[in-house]
Design an enzyme around this catalytic site. Sequence first.
Site, PDB file in Angstrom:
ATOM      1  N   ASP A 105      -9.615  -6.217   4.945  1.00  0.00           N
ATOM      2  CA  ASP A 105     -10.169  -7.535   5.259  1.00  0.00           C
ATOM      3  C   ASP A 105     -11.679  -7.447   5.487  1.00  0.00           C
ATOM      4  O   ASP A 105     -12.433  -8.329   5.057  1.00  0.00           O
ATOM      5  CB  ASP A 105      -9.488  -8.107   6.501  1.00  0.00           C
ATOM      6  N   TYR A 107       4.835  -5.033   0.932  1.00  0.00           N
ATOM      7  CA  TYR A 107       5.209  -5.716   2.167  1.00  0.00           C
ATOM      8  C   TYR A 107       5.177  -7.230   2.002  1.00  0.00           C
ATOM      9  O   TYR A 107       5.000  -7.977   2.960  1.00  0.00           O
ATOM     10  CB  TYR A 107       4.372  -5.279   3.369  1.00  0.00           C
ATOM     11  N   ASP A 110       0.849  -1.186   0.000  1.00  0.00           N
ATOM     12  CA  ASP A 110       0.000   0.000   0.000  1.00  0.00           C
ATOM     13  C   ASP A 110       0.885   1.236   0.000  1.00  0.00           C
ATOM     14  O   ASP A 110       2.046   1.186   0.411  1.00  0.00           O
ATOM     15  CB  ASP A 110      -0.910   0.002   1.234  1.00  0.00           C
TER      16      ASP A 110
END
Length: 372
Positions: free
Chosen positions: A246, A134, A129
Amino acid sequence: MSTEPPVPETSVLAVASHVVSGNVGNKIAVFVLQSMGCEVSALNTVQFSNHTGYRQWKGTRVSAQEITDLWDGLKQSYLDDIDMMLSGYVPGAEAVTAVGEIGKELRHKSEEAGKPGNFFWVLDPVMGDNGRLYVAETVVPAYKSLLQYADVILPNQFEAELLSGVKITDRDSLEHAIRVLHQEFGVPHVVITSVSIPLFSSPSAATPQTPRTMSVVGSSMTSGRQPRVFKISFPVFEAYFSGTGDMFAALMVVRMREAVANHDKLSNGVGVGEGKGAKLGERRSWLSDDAVDALDLPLARAAEKVLASMHEVLECTCASMNAGLKAAIERKGGDVDEKTLHLLKSRAAELKLARNLGCLRDPTIEYRAEKM
């Protein structure tokens, strides 16, 4: 508030991370999906004490072989009747490939049975992001190889750039990225979950009178793989939360299923053109006829409800966050170092889901889909 689940009986395989404390990954997905009436099989890709936003945690990641073994265990006990699959964070390219094999197997199973609409894969390509990866760089091509098998993908703006190869700087480049995902990769539905560039003449920066805004931009392709693009703008809460992606993905599973089921109820399964006589829920990827306008797509209806729930949950979280942080600091004696303060802030910012079921099940829709 209705006590009836918003979806028909639905079995979901949720593949994502797990934390002992807090709300991210499958900790969110299982709660949201079960609260909305779905049966959930949870395949956890990591087992951590807490999410990584705390900057310290303990736990382990599963290997690609362990993912395969868990799936094989479900199959050997006839526990593999899956209607929808949600895949989130997966640690490493080999593990992404292993999850992809599950998705491809379930896709083949539905098509072999002559019921292509009986399986729907919601893929959240968790990679990074704000311009920063990551995950390992090898994860990017691993996800690219799976796009053709997914039904809807939910990248953020940075992840959409990685997958499409298009740098998103304005409305034209945004639409080009979506077109690439439809035409070159064959992705039926695309939802870019956090577009920060201004899409109209009004600025997205905050002023004393107006909060900063962002947009969700979605599209369902036509039979000729042409995009049908819509946007939904919403105000941004000036705080950092983990797990919002999520929650978005889990809610999208439910609301997409709901929107398609509602369409078929209202239309009695009667389509137009190429899909005439077939229920939308029986078609592969639940793709609407070409004549359906962008604002009438089930994807647009679903995204509106998803964002409504997101906004209400974040509002409730913000309302309790400052008081929770203040109380936590007082319990520590009132004088804490920088590291402890960060840990306490992270705890206070955990999404407040358990006591806000109404926000998930019956939100008030304030932000509507608009044409680009």
